[in-house]
Design an enzyme around this catalytic site. Sequence first.
Site, PDB file in Angstrom:
ATOM      1  N   GLU A 141       0.608  26.760  28.866  1.00  0.00           N
ATOM      2  CA  GLU A 141       0.538  25.497  28.332  1.00  0.00           C
ATOM      3  C   GLU A 141       0.806  24.424  29.323  1.00  0.00           C
ATOM      4  OE1 GLU A 141      -1.211  23.773  25.564  1.00  0.00           O
ATOM      5  OE2 GLU A 141      -0.371  21.983  26.521  1.00  0.00           O
ATOM      6  N   ARG A 153      -8.101   6.234  13.172  1.00  0.00           N
ATOM      7  CA  ARG A 153      -7.318   6.877  12.369  1.00  0.00           C
ATOM      8  C   ARG A 153      -5.795   6.370  12.086  1.00  0.00           C
ATOM      9  NH1 ARG A 153      -7.421  12.756  15.679  1.00  0.00           N
ATOM     10  NH2 ARG A 153      -7.426  13.679  13.529  1.00  0.00           N
ATOM     11  N   ALA A 180     -11.353  23.559  13.488  1.00  0.00           N
ATOM     12  CA  ALA A 180     -10.246  24.173  13.799  1.00  0.00           C
ATOM     13  C   ALA A 180     -10.140  25.599  13.064  1.00  0.00           C
ATOM     14  CB  ALA A 180      -8.948  23.463  13.118  1.00  0.00           C
TER      15      ALA A 180
HETATM   16  P1  FAD Z   1      -6.826  21.534  21.589  1.00  0.00           P
HETATM   17  O1  FAD Z   1      -6.093  21.502  20.306  1.00  0.00           O
HETATM   18  O2  FAD Z   1      -7.505  20.689  22.335  1.00  0.00           O
HETATM   19  O3  FAD Z   1      -5.741  22.474  22.377  1.00  0.00           O
HETATM   20  C1  FAD Z   1      -6.024  22.747  23.695  1.00  0.00           C
HETATM   21  C2  FAD Z   1      -4.440  23.146  24.690  1.00  0.00           C
HETATM   22  O4  FAD Z   1      -4.931  23.379  25.721  1.00  0.00           O
HETATM   23  C3  FAD Z   1      -3.860  21.803  24.500  1.00  0.00           C
HETATM   24  O5  FAD Z   1      -2.408  21.985  24.165  1.00  0.00           O
HETATM   25  C4  FAD Z   1      -3.912  21.134  26.195  1.00  0.00           C
HETATM   26  O6  FAD Z   1      -2.470  20.398  26.094  1.00  0.00           O
HETATM   27  C5  FAD Z   1      -3.893  22.524  26.610  1.00  0.00           C
HETATM   28  N1  FAD Z   1      -4.663  22.662  27.882  1.00  0.00           N
HETATM   29  C6  FAD Z   1      -5.937  21.785  28.273  1.00  0.00           C
HETATM   30  N2  FAD Z   1      -6.312  22.080  29.569  1.00  0.00           N
HETATM   31  C7  FAD Z   1      -5.236  22.809  30.402  1.00  0.00           C
HETATM   32  C8  FAD Z   1      -5.277  23.522  31.408  1.00  0.00           C
HETATM   33  N3  FAD Z   1      -5.925  23.216  32.306  1.00  0.00           N
HETATM   34  N4  FAD Z   1      -4.106  24.286  31.585  1.00  0.00           N
HETATM   35  C9  FAD Z   1      -3.273  24.480  30.642  1.00  0.00           C
HETATM   36  N5  FAD Z   1      -3.073  23.913  29.353  1.00  0.00           N
HETATM   37  C10 FAD Z   1      -4.347  23.185  29.081  1.00  0.00           C
HETATM   38  N6  FAD Z   1     -11.023  20.850  12.245  1.00  0.00           N
HETATM   39  C11 FAD Z   1     -10.908  21.252  11.180  1.00  0.00           C
HETATM   40  O7  FAD Z   1     -11.038  22.667  11.120  1.00  0.00           O
HETATM   41  N7  FAD Z   1     -10.519  20.507  10.026  1.00  0.00           N
HETATM   42  C12 FAD Z   1     -10.396  19.139  10.157  1.00  0.00           C
HETATM   43  O8  FAD Z   1     -10.180  18.552   9.056  1.00  0.00           O
HETATM   44  C13 FAD Z   1     -10.714  18.457  11.449  1.00  0.00           C
HETATM   45  N8  FAD Z   1     -10.499  17.148  11.602  1.00  0.00           N
HETATM   46  C14 FAD Z   1     -10.835  16.707  12.780  1.00  0.00           C
HETATM   47  C15 FAD Z   1     -10.700  15.324  12.857  1.00  0.00           C
HETATM   48  C16 FAD Z   1     -10.918  14.442  14.257  1.00  0.00           C
HETATM   49  C17 FAD Z   1     -11.003  13.175  14.252  1.00  0.00           C
HETATM   50  C18 FAD Z   1     -11.232  15.476  15.536  1.00  0.00           C
HETATM   51  C19 FAD Z   1     -11.522  14.760  16.769  1.00  0.00           C
HETATM   52  C20 FAD Z   1     -11.364  16.927  15.385  1.00  0.00           C
HETATM   53  C21 FAD Z   1     -11.214  17.325  14.057  1.00  0.00           C
HETATM   54  N9  FAD Z   1     -11.140  18.952  13.669  1.00  0.00           N
HETATM   55  C22 FAD Z   1     -10.934  19.502  12.611  1.00  0.00           C
HETATM   56  C23 FAD Z   1     -11.503  19.608  14.949  1.00  0.00           C
HETATM   57  C24 FAD Z   1      -9.979  20.484  15.352  1.00  0.00           C
HETATM   58  O9  FAD Z   1      -9.003  19.391  15.609  1.00  0.00           O
HETATM   59  C25 FAD Z   1     -10.164  21.024  17.046  1.00  0.00           C
HETATM   60  O10 FAD Z   1     -11.285  22.059  16.683  1.00  0.00           O
HETATM   61  C26 FAD Z   1      -8.879  21.921  17.086  1.00  0.00           C
HETATM   62  O11 FAD Z   1      -7.955  21.276  17.098  1.00  0.00           O
HETATM   63  C27 FAD Z   1      -9.356  22.626  18.603  1.00  0.00           C
HETATM   64  O12 FAD Z   1      -8.149  23.307  18.794  1.00  0.00           O
HETATM   65  P2  FAD Z   1      -7.908  23.933  20.397  1.00  0.00           P
HETATM   66  O13 FAD Z   1      -6.929  24.882  20.388  1.00  0.00           O
HETATM   67  O14 FAD Z   1      -9.393  24.770  20.583  1.00  0.00           O
HETATM   68  O15 FAD Z   1      -7.878  22.824  21.427  1.00  0.00           O
END
Ligand code: FAD
Length: 428
Positions: free
Chosen positions: A36, A199, A327
């Site tokens: 991370e 938000r 998510a």
């Molecule tokens: P992220 O949460 O973006 O995590 C990516 C991780 O990778 C981060 O910790 C980052 O630091 C790390 N990272 C990035 N690049 C690198 C790199 N090069 N090297 C090492 N680490 C790296 N979904 C729902 O199901 N219900 C909801 O109610 C909902 N509401 C939402 C409201 C809003 C306004 C938004 C924008 C989204 C919402 N979502 C919701 C969608 C949900 O938030 C995302 O789909 C989910 O959080 C994505 O998770 P992730 O782990 O794929 O990515």
Amino acid sequence: MSPVKDFDVAIVGGGIAGLTLAIALNSRSIPVTLYEQARSFGEIGAGVSFSPNAVQAMKVCHQGIYEAFETVCTRNMWPSKEKVWFDYVDAYSDVMSNGVLDTAFTISSNLGQNGVHRAHFLDEAVKLIPNQLARFGKRLQNISEDRNGRLVMHFDDGTVAEADAIIGCDGIKSRVRQTIVGPDHPSARPVYTHKYAFRGLIPMEDACAAVGEERAQNACMYMGYDKHVLTFPVNHGKTLNLVAFRTTMEDWPDAQRLTRPGQRDELLHEFEDYGPAIIKLLKLIGPKLDVWAIFDLGYPVPTLYKGRICISGDAAHATSPHHGAGAGFCIEDSAMLAELLADEQVKSRHELEAVFATFDAERRSRAQWLVDSSRWIGDCYELRAEGIGNDFTKIEAEIKERNGIIANVNIEEMCARAKDELRKRLSG
Ligand code: FAD
């Protein structure tokens, strides 16, 4: 317990996708390390809600993830609203009958509405993996392969690490996705949906005074032209989570920065035609707030893998949030990847490409459907979808049909089907 597999997996990114996958793999005794970029696991203070498919997927990943969710989850507070996902309100009617804003229609599901504070959920989930499994301050720069076929991750701090497989859970701006599709492919970068969101979190007592207890203590969506506001209780009902969306024709100024500082006055100006009770609610937000650009992967990725490198979660299918399912789909991905990698026929690095090819075949179209459908339903909430407009009967029908596609699935069966496909691939 000694590892049962003759390969190891690296996960890049420790958001909901990476963390649930790490927990799921570790609990299946699959050697895994998570890299991370941040100094620790961390989520923003906003709320996130989960649909029934997401909750099923949590259980497949690890029962503890589901328990973490239950520990921090806040549902609609009224027993009569237990199954309600959102009450939809015409933002302009703002008619208080006996202190209650009139409902245009109600959408229900077998789980109803639930909200977790992201950071609280993460704090609980993190307890499910040993500390030494995660490496922090590791920002992936690129990936190469050494002469022994090991994949080598090169980090910004000049260090490297090896693995047999790399799963990019590195979010919407994924570096791993760029490695797979190439930096110049249109899907290498996210696309602005021409919506942005304010938000905020509001103390529940104040929210009740503004819109009445029924609206504040249970999930509600206020539909207006080219904008909508949604609210649901979080923090065991002590706080109201509010997100106010706006459509714009203008471009987002800086695609590198998906948030910008905003002011409550800007929000009030944009929503000034809403009814007085909702305006009262918006006034309760603090004077300074973040504005979030809503980007997605509107240009679909042509593949979720290349060799033994794969993408999952937002890295693979970042969606606008209008279905509240992004998510949840990340957790579906984690469940399927864990079940495929744990299959007894997957023993060494030689089977890993077949695992990722199966994941791609089983997940990509469902995930891309969500990206497209979310854009459409966001426009429905804002009375601007073609052929739907401000016809509430049609909007209700659209939501019901699409929510059904998201929620009415059997995740265990989905994973079992994928395993059958994997075995066909491995024997073919
Ligand atoms: P992220 O949460 O973006 O995590 C990516 C991780 O990778 C981060 O910790 C980052 O630091 C790390 N990272 C990035 N690049 C690198 C790199 N090069 N090297 C090492 N680490 C790296 N979904 C729902 O199901 N219900 C909801 O109610 C909902 N509401 C939402 C409201 C809003 C306004 C938004 C924008 C989204 C919402 N979502 C919701 C969608 C949900 O938030 C995302 O789909 C989910 O959080 C994505 O998770 P992730 O782990 O794929 O990515």
